[in-house]
Design a protein around this motif. Structure first.
Motif, PDB file in Angstrom:
ATOM      1  N   ALA A  73     -27.109   2.979   0.859  1.00 13.03           N
ATOM      2  CA  ALA A  73     -27.279   4.385   1.207  1.00 13.03           C
ATOM      3  C   ALA A  73     -27.911   4.527   2.580  1.00 13.03           C
ATOM      4  CB  ALA A  73     -28.148   5.100   0.165  1.00 13.03           C
ATOM      5  N   GLY A  74     -27.277   5.310   3.443  1.00 13.44           N
ATOM      6  CA  GLY A  74     -27.871   5.644   4.728  1.00 13.44           C
ATOM      7  C   GLY A  74     -28.801   6.836   4.568  1.00 13.44           C
ATOM      8  N   PHE A  90     -31.376   0.694   1.194  1.00 14.49           N
ATOM      9  CA  PHE A  90     -31.369   1.781   2.157  1.00 14.49           C
ATOM     10  C   PHE A  90     -31.213   1.259   3.575  1.00 14.49           C
ATOM     11  CE2 PHE A  90     -32.222   5.061  -0.792  1.00 14.49           C
ATOM     12  CZ  PHE A  90     -33.057   4.524  -1.760  1.00 14.49           C
ATOM     13  N   ARG A  91     -30.409   1.966   4.345  1.00 11.98           N
ATOM     14  CA  ARG A  91     -30.285   1.691   5.773  1.00 11.98           C
ATOM     15  C   ARG A  91     -30.783   2.920   6.528  1.00 11.98           C
ATOM     16  NH1 ARG A  91     -25.481  -0.623   9.646  1.00 11.98           N
ATOM     17  NH2 ARG A  91     -26.210   0.374  11.554  1.00 11.98           N
ATOM     18  N   ARG A 121     -17.812   5.531   8.505  1.00 12.32           N
ATOM     19  CA  ARG A 121     -16.439   5.237   8.920  1.00 12.32           C
ATOM     20  C   ARG A 121     -16.200   3.748   9.170  1.00 12.32           C
ATOM     21  NH1 ARG A 121     -13.122   9.337  10.501  1.00 12.32           N
ATOM     22  NH2 ARG A 121     -12.302   8.218  12.314  1.00 12.32           N
ATOM     23  N   ASP A 122     -17.273   3.002   9.515  1.00 15.58           N
ATOM     24  CA  ASP A 122     -17.064   1.562   9.700  1.00 15.58           C
ATOM     25  C   ASP A 122     -17.439   0.758   8.454  1.00 15.58           C
ATOM     26  OD1 ASP A 122     -19.841   1.228   9.689  1.00 15.58           O
ATOM     27  OD2 ASP A 122     -19.999   0.974  11.853  1.00 15.58           O
ATOM     28  N   GLY A 123     -17.749   1.438   7.348  1.00 16.69           N
ATOM     29  CA  GLY A 123     -17.990   0.764   6.082  1.00 16.69           C
ATOM     30  C   GLY A 123     -19.343   0.108   5.944  1.00 16.69           C
ATOM     31  N   ALA A 124     -20.310   0.457   6.793  1.00 20.61           N
ATOM     32  CA  ALA A 124     -21.633  -0.154   6.722  1.00 20.61           C
ATOM     33  C   ALA A 124     -22.456   0.372   5.555  1.00 20.61           C
ATOM     34  CB  ALA A 124     -22.391   0.072   8.031  1.00 20.61           C
ATOM     35  N   VAL A 125     -22.147   1.561   5.066  1.00 21.67           N
ATOM     36  CA  VAL A 125     -22.848   2.151   3.926  1.00 21.67           C
ATOM     37  C   VAL A 125     -21.816   2.761   2.985  1.00 21.67           C
ATOM     38  CG1 VAL A 125     -24.908   2.641   5.316  1.00 21.67           C
ATOM     39  CG2 VAL A 125     -23.174   4.425   5.001  1.00 21.67           C
ATOM     40  N   ASP A 126     -22.253   2.988   1.741  1.00 22.45           N
ATOM     41  CA  ASP A 126     -21.389   3.647   0.750  1.00 22.45           C
ATOM     42  C   ASP A 126     -21.539   5.161   0.797  1.00 22.45           C
ATOM     43  OD1 ASP A 126     -20.508   1.141  -0.433  1.00 22.45           O
ATOM     44  OD2 ASP A 126     -22.534   1.004  -1.283  1.00 22.45           O
ATOM     45  N   PRO A 161     -25.997  24.100   4.497  1.00 17.71           N
ATOM     46  CA  PRO A 161     -25.797  23.500   3.173  1.00 17.71           C
ATOM     47  C   PRO A 161     -25.704  21.973   3.263  1.00 17.71           C
ATOM     48  CG  PRO A 161     -23.742  24.444   3.986  1.00 17.71           C
ATOM     49  CD  PRO A 161     -24.785  24.760   5.012  1.00 17.71           C
ATOM     50  N   ASP A 162     -26.677  21.275   2.700  1.00 19.71           N
ATOM     51  CA  ASP A 162     -26.724  19.818   2.751  1.00 19.71           C
ATOM     52  C   ASP A 162     -25.874  19.214   1.639  1.00 19.71           C
ATOM     53  OD1 ASP A 162     -28.480  19.989   4.861  1.00 19.71           O
ATOM     54  OD2 ASP A 162     -30.269  19.638   3.645  1.00 19.71           O
ATOM     55  N   ALA A 163     -25.126  18.144   1.956  1.00 20.35           N
ATOM     56  CA  ALA A 163     -24.293  17.458   0.978  1.00 20.35           C
ATOM     57  C   ALA A 163     -24.317  15.957   1.255  1.00 20.35           C
ATOM     58  CB  ALA A 163     -22.858  17.988   1.022  1.00 20.35           C
ATOM     59  N   VAL A 164     -23.961  15.181   0.240  1.00 23.75           N
ATOM     60  CA  VAL A 164     -23.862  13.728   0.385  1.00 23.75           C
ATOM     61  C   VAL A 164     -22.538  13.399   1.071  1.00 23.75           C
ATOM     62  CG1 VAL A 164     -23.794  11.516  -0.829  1.00 23.75           C
ATOM     63  CG2 VAL A 164     -25.207  13.391  -1.724  1.00 23.75           C
ATOM     64  N   ALA A 165     -22.585  12.597   2.124  1.00 27.08           N
ATOM     65  CA  ALA A 165     -21.368  12.205   2.831  1.00 27.08           C
ATOM     66  C   ALA A 165     -20.835  10.893   2.262  1.00 27.08           C
ATOM     67  CB  ALA A 165     -21.643  12.063   4.324  1.00 27.08           C
ATOM     68  N   VAL A 166     -19.505  10.836   2.123  1.00 32.53           N
ATOM     69  CA  VAL A 166     -18.814   9.678   1.557  1.00 32.53           C
ATOM     70  C   VAL A 166     -17.583   9.421   2.424  1.00 32.53           C
ATOM     71  CG1 VAL A 166     -17.701   8.731  -0.524  1.00 32.53           C
ATOM     72  CG2 VAL A 166     -19.582  10.373  -0.763  1.00 32.53           C
ATOM     73  N   SER A 167     -17.105   8.192   2.451  1.00 33.60           N
ATOM     74  CA  SER A 167     -15.890   7.889   3.193  1.00 33.60           C
ATOM     75  C   SER A 167     -14.704   8.667   2.630  1.00 33.60           C
ATOM     76  CB  SER A 167     -15.589   6.392   3.121  1.00 33.60           C
ATOM     77  OG  SER A 167     -14.290   6.105   3.620  1.00 33.60           O
ATOM     78  N   LEU A 168     -13.823   9.102   3.528  1.00 31.49           N
ATOM     79  CA  LEU A 168     -12.584   9.750   3.094  1.00 31.49           C
ATOM     80  C   LEU A 168     -11.716   8.811   2.258  1.00 31.49           C
ATOM     81  CD1 LEU A 168     -11.623  11.627   6.377  1.00 31.49           C
ATOM     82  CD2 LEU A 168     -12.148  12.713   4.181  1.00 31.49           C
ATOM     83  N   ASP A 169     -11.960   7.511   2.353  1.00 32.36           N
ATOM     84  CA  ASP A 169     -11.168   6.539   1.603  1.00 32.36           C
ATOM     85  C   ASP A 169     -11.508   6.500   0.114  1.00 32.36           C
ATOM     86  OD1 ASP A 169      -9.767   5.630   3.843  1.00 32.36           O
ATOM     87  OD2 ASP A 169     -11.367   4.243   4.378  1.00 32.36           O
ATOM     88  N   HIS A 170     -12.599   7.154  -0.292  1.00 35.34           N
ATOM     89  CA  HIS A 170     -13.069   6.963  -1.662  1.00 35.34           C
ATOM     90  C   HIS A 170     -13.363   8.290  -2.373  1.00 35.34           C
ATOM     91  CE1 HIS A 170     -13.128   2.811  -0.678  1.00 35.34           C
ATOM     92  NE2 HIS A 170     -14.130   2.910   0.164  1.00 35.34           N
ATOM     93  N   PRO A 171     -12.332   9.103  -2.628  1.00 37.19           N
ATOM     94  CA  PRO A 171     -12.578  10.372  -3.334  1.00 37.19           C
ATOM     95  C   PRO A 171     -13.152  10.166  -4.721  1.00 37.19           C
ATOM     96  CG  PRO A 171     -10.224   9.892  -3.218  1.00 37.19           C
ATOM     97  CD  PRO A 171     -10.894   8.922  -2.309  1.00 37.19           C
ATOM     98  N   GLU A 172     -12.865   8.998  -5.353  1.00 31.56           N
ATOM     99  CA  GLU A 172     -13.437   8.756  -6.684  1.00 31.56           C
ATOM    100  C   GLU A 172     -14.948   8.634  -6.626  1.00 31.56           C
ATOM    101  OE1 GLU A 172     -12.287   4.505  -5.348  1.00 31.56           O
ATOM    102  OE2 GLU A 172     -11.892   6.587  -4.785  1.00 31.56           O
ATOM    103  N   LEU A 173     -15.487   8.131  -5.506  1.00 34.53           N
ATOM    104  CA  LEU A 173     -16.938   8.067  -5.355  1.00 34.53           C
ATOM    105  C   LEU A 173     -17.515   9.463  -5.145  1.00 34.53           C
ATOM    106  CD1 LEU A 173     -19.581   6.557  -5.114  1.00 34.53           C
ATOM    107  CD2 LEU A 173     -19.003   5.983  -2.736  1.00 34.53           C
TER     108      LEU A 173
END
Length: 332
Positions: free
Chosen positions: A97-98, A140-141, A153-158, A278-290
């Motif tokens: 988690a970043g 944590f990062r 976007r570079d996959g360093a965090v989930d 409005p604050d939200a958790v950011a996730v990669s576009l590659d992982h809608p299931e997450l």
């Protein structure tokens, strides 16, 4: 004037958002993860299994607060669906988690334990607890505001849980959960100053972080009073500059400003709300299931009172009513 150094600076957070080696391993920068595979189709709300996958067209950004609907039932801890990024995280043994390292009450490093703490940190821990069924499975990062999208976007965090405002511009680059906290932006000034809000800051230096809350710099630039914008890598740097008299005010979200005022009673928050954030958790576009999984975790935390408990601990300001949980909006 004696300059009060924030906790994060005292423990050595650098301008690039990493943490120096004296801190425990979970607080140090992590090597980039293995590049993610091609983007899977968005999954149906009923399940998070590949068999239940259905192609979902990418929606237009009519509502930047609308996220993917959570599944009807979250998978049990330790039994993540085969073939999903959730299984990848489970096999790895920890969620990455970043978070911010110098922005209490959302993300900072305790001077007593050397560990990350804050409301955003707690939200990340809720996700990790649901995947693994126990605490201690989140690494944590520390990130700066400007690093939040690149590390995803570079996959360093989930996930990134770092007071990140969801908006249409950012949604073209990363996915967002449902909103977990509704914020506003205001102004922090010295108590002995004549300023009572942005209208009084014409020609004065107003500091915010580069890449901070979606419209902070833009709000300062378009203020009719014509203040002078000053940007820095980390919002904690603004506090130091204000204490040193090098800027006249700080502008960012209200809860962060309240945290700064709690560190230095010579400062206080003034003026009306300047924007909604409005604050939200950011996730990669590659992982809608997450994203769907995170939304299920958030929905449960709001329903069972966990959100209110955490908000009372971290976000309640003196002499003000406690914050209320946001109402989730979904796009499907």
């Amino acid at each position: 004037m004696t300059v009060l150094i924030t906790v994060a600076l005292a423990v050595g957070v650098t301008a690039c958002g990493t943490v120096d080696s004296p801190l425990p391993a979970q607080a140090r920068p992590l090597a980039p993860a293995t590049p993610t595979p091609p983007r899977p189709a968005a999954l149906t709300p009923a399940a998070l299994t590949p068999a239940a996958a259905a192609v979902t067209p990418t929606p237009t950004c009519d509502d930047p607060q609308a996220s993917w609907r959570p599944p009807g039932r979250l998978p049990s801890p330790g039994a993540m669906p085969t073939g999903t990024v959730l299984e990848t995280i489970e096999r790895r043994g920890y969620l990455i988690a970043g978070v911010l390292a110098d922005v209490p009450p959302f993300g900072s490093i305790s001077p007593f334990t050397g560990q990350f703490e804050g409301f955003d940190v707690e939200i990340a821990n809720l996700v990790g607890r649901r995947i693994f069924g126990a605490d201690g499975h989140v690494r944590f990062r520390a990130v700066t505001y400007a690093e939040r999208i690149p590390v995803l976007r570079d996959g360093a965090v989930d996930v990134v849980v770092a007071t990140m405002t969801t908006n249409c511009e950012r949604r073209a680059l990363v996915d967002f959960s449902a909103v977990y906290y509704n914020e506003t932006q205001r102004v922090l000034v010295p108590r002995d100053s004549p300023y009572q809000g942005m209208d009084d800051l014409g020609g004065r230096r107003v500091c915010t972080a580069a890449g901070a809350a979606a419209g902070a710099a833009a709000t300062i630039r378009r203020a009719p009073s014509r203040p002078v914008l000053r940007t820095v890598p980390n919002i904690a740097d603004c506090l130091v500059l204000l204490q040193a008299g090098e800027v006249d005010a700080v502008m960012t979200t209200t809860a962060i400003l309240n945290g700064m005022a709690a560190q230095d009673p010579r400062l206080y928050v003034v003026g009306p709300a300047l924007s909604d954030e409005p604050d939200a958790v950011a996730v990669s576009l590659d992982h809608p299931e997450l994203t769907r999984f995170v939304n299920g975790v958030l929905a449960r935390a709001i329903a069972d009172g966990t959100w209110k408990r955490l908000a009372r601990r971290w976000l309640s300001a003196p002499f003000a009513p406690p914050p209320t949980p946001p109402v989730a909006r979904y796009r499907d």
